[in-house]
Motif scaffolding. Sequence first.
Motif, PDB file in Angstrom:
ATOM      1  N   HIS A 185      54.596  28.259  24.453  1.00 37.41           N
ATOM      2  CA  HIS A 185      53.697  27.796  25.508  1.00 37.41           C
ATOM      3  C   HIS A 185      52.463  28.698  25.556  1.00 37.41           C
ATOM      4  N   GLU A 186      51.429  28.179  26.191  1.00 38.54           N
ATOM      5  CA  GLU A 186      50.189  28.965  26.341  1.00 38.54           C
ATOM      6  C   GLU A 186      50.128  29.572  27.717  1.00 38.54           C
ATOM      7  N   GLU A 187      49.538  30.772  27.767  1.00 37.19           N
ATOM      8  CA  GLU A 187      49.334  31.460  29.043  1.00 37.19           C
ATOM      9  C   GLU A 187      47.931  32.020  29.065  1.00 37.19           C
ATOM     10  N   PRO A 188      47.280  31.980  30.232  1.00 31.63           N
ATOM     11  CA  PRO A 188      45.965  32.619  30.322  1.00 31.63           C
ATOM     12  C   PRO A 188      46.073  34.117  30.007  1.00 31.63           C
ATOM     13  N   ALA A 189      45.016  34.672  29.456  1.00 27.57           N
ATOM     14  CA  ALA A 189      44.956  36.102  29.156  1.00 27.57           C
ATOM     15  C   ALA A 189      44.164  36.817  30.257  1.00 27.57           C
ATOM     16  N   ILE A 190      44.652  37.980  30.660  1.00 27.82           N
ATOM     17  CA  ILE A 190      43.937  38.839  31.604  1.00 27.82           C
ATOM     18  C   ILE A 190      43.346  39.967  30.763  1.00 27.82           C
ATOM     19  N   ARG A 191      42.036  40.201  30.905  1.00 26.72           N
ATOM     20  CA  ARG A 191      41.322  41.103  30.002  1.00 26.72           C
ATOM     21  C   ARG A 191      40.666  42.253  30.769  1.00 26.72           C
ATOM     22  N   CYS A 192      40.706  43.440  30.165  1.00 26.84           N
ATOM     23  CA  CYS A 192      40.024  44.616  30.717  1.00 26.84           C
ATOM     24  C   CYS A 192      38.520  44.492  30.461  1.00 26.84           C
ATOM     25  N   SER A 193      37.716  44.681  31.517  1.00 29.66           N
ATOM     26  CA  SER A 193      36.255  44.539  31.365  1.00 29.66           C
ATOM     27  C   SER A 193      35.654  45.672  30.539  1.00 29.66           C
ATOM     28  N   ASN A 194      36.386  46.761  30.350  1.00 27.05           N
ATOM     29  CA  ASN A 194      35.840  47.867  29.556  1.00 27.05           C
ATOM     30  C   ASN A 194      36.132  47.715  28.071  1.00 27.05           C
ATOM     31  N   CYS A 195      37.423  47.586  27.726  1.00 28.08           N
ATOM     32  CA  CYS A 195      37.793  47.653  26.305  1.00 28.08           C
ATOM     33  C   CYS A 195      38.184  46.296  25.726  1.00 28.08           C
ATOM     34  N   GLY A 196      38.391  45.301  26.582  1.00 20.68           N
ATOM     35  CA  GLY A 196      38.789  43.987  26.077  1.00 20.68           C
ATOM     36  C   GLY A 196      40.279  43.866  25.821  1.00 20.68           C
ATOM     37  N   GLY A 197      41.064  44.917  26.147  1.00 19.28           N
ATOM     38  CA  GLY A 197      42.515  44.837  26.007  1.00 19.28           C
ATOM     39  C   GLY A 197      43.065  43.709  26.875  1.00 19.28           C
ATOM     40  N   MET A 198      44.042  42.952  26.349  1.00 24.34           N
ATOM     41  CA  MET A 198      44.516  41.762  27.057  1.00 24.34           C
ATOM     42  C   MET A 198      46.009  41.807  27.326  1.00 24.34           C
ATOM     43  N   ILE A 199      46.384  41.173  28.443  1.00 23.73           N
ATOM     44  CA  ILE A 199      47.775  41.065  28.882  1.00 23.73           C
ATOM     45  C   ILE A 199      48.021  39.598  29.203  1.00 23.73           C
TER      46      ILE A 199
ATOM     47  N   HIS B 117      35.886  53.404  35.445  1.00 29.13           N
ATOM     48  CA  HIS B 117      36.413  52.293  36.238  1.00 29.13           C
ATOM     49  C   HIS B 117      36.121  50.971  35.533  1.00 29.13           C
ATOM     50  N   ALA B 118      37.046  50.043  35.645  1.00 30.90           N
ATOM     51  CA  ALA B 118      36.865  48.712  35.058  1.00 30.90           C
ATOM     52  C   ALA B 118      37.529  47.688  35.968  1.00 30.90           C
ATOM     53  N   LYS B 119      37.456  46.429  35.573  1.00 32.32           N
ATOM     54  CA  LYS B 119      38.071  45.343  36.353  1.00 32.32           C
ATOM     55  C   LYS B 119      38.875  44.449  35.426  1.00 32.32           C
ATOM     56  N   TRP B 120      39.880  43.789  36.009  1.00 32.12           N
ATOM     57  CA  TRP B 120      40.608  42.748  35.283  1.00 32.12           C
ATOM     58  C   TRP B 120      39.833  41.450  35.377  1.00 32.12           C
ATOM     59  N   GLU B 121      39.686  40.780  34.248  1.00 33.20           N
ATOM     60  CA  GLU B 121      38.981  39.508  34.197  1.00 33.20           C
ATOM     61  C   GLU B 121      39.947  38.441  33.677  1.00 33.20           C
ATOM     62  N   LYS B 122      39.679  37.195  34.071  1.00 29.66           N
ATOM     63  CA  LYS B 122      40.471  36.072  33.549  1.00 29.66           C
ATOM     64  C   LYS B 122      39.497  35.109  32.882  1.00 29.66           C
ATOM     65  N   PRO B 123      39.157  35.390  31.615  1.00 28.17           N
ATOM     66  CA  PRO B 123      38.162  34.563  30.936  1.00 28.17           C
ATOM     67  C   PRO B 123      38.687  33.147  30.690  1.00 28.17           C
ATOM     68  N   GLU B 124      37.779  32.178  30.818  1.00 34.36           N
ATOM     69  CA  GLU B 124      38.168  30.800  30.500  1.00 34.36           C
ATOM     70  C   GLU B 124      38.344  30.664  28.981  1.00 34.36           C
ATOM     71  N   ASN B 125      39.194  29.745  28.591  1.00 33.63           N
ATOM     72  CA  ASN B 125      39.404  29.423  27.176  1.00 33.63           C
ATOM     73  C   ASN B 125      39.942  30.594  26.358  1.00 33.63           C
TER      74      ASN B 125
END
Length: 116
Positions: free
Chosen positions: A76-90, A55-63
């Motif tokens: 344009h820039e968009e915030p990245a949503i990151r997997c707390s387990n593997c660091g994969g980003m969307i 199990h993991a969570k989606w994170e929205k890291p700053e910067n």
Amino acid sequence: MTDKRPIDANALYEDVSRMGLTNGSALGRHSGMADAIAQMIQDAPTIDPESLRGHAKWEKPENLAFIIVDGPDDSHEEPAIRCSNCGGMIPESDFDKWVWNYCPVCGFIMEDATNE
Ligand SMILES: [Zn+2]
């Protein structure tokens, strides 16, 4: 993640039961033990393989942002949503379009699958 180990219980049962008295094994007094072990294998609970998935969570890291190219001279820039387990980003816009029940990179179950 649990430290359970999925095994082929049917193959193990076949191997052990061949050593038992009930199958005419000539292993002496240990053959009775083989029968008992074969029965224990038959009685062991079956594990749902899905229960072993992490199990993991989606994170929205700053910067942390994607630079999305919209055209030859446009981005344009968009915030990245990151997997707390593997660091994969969307990118956030892709994240908002779908429900991400599983991380597409590591396959973990996401505890906060919706973006609410
Ligand atoms: Zn992941």
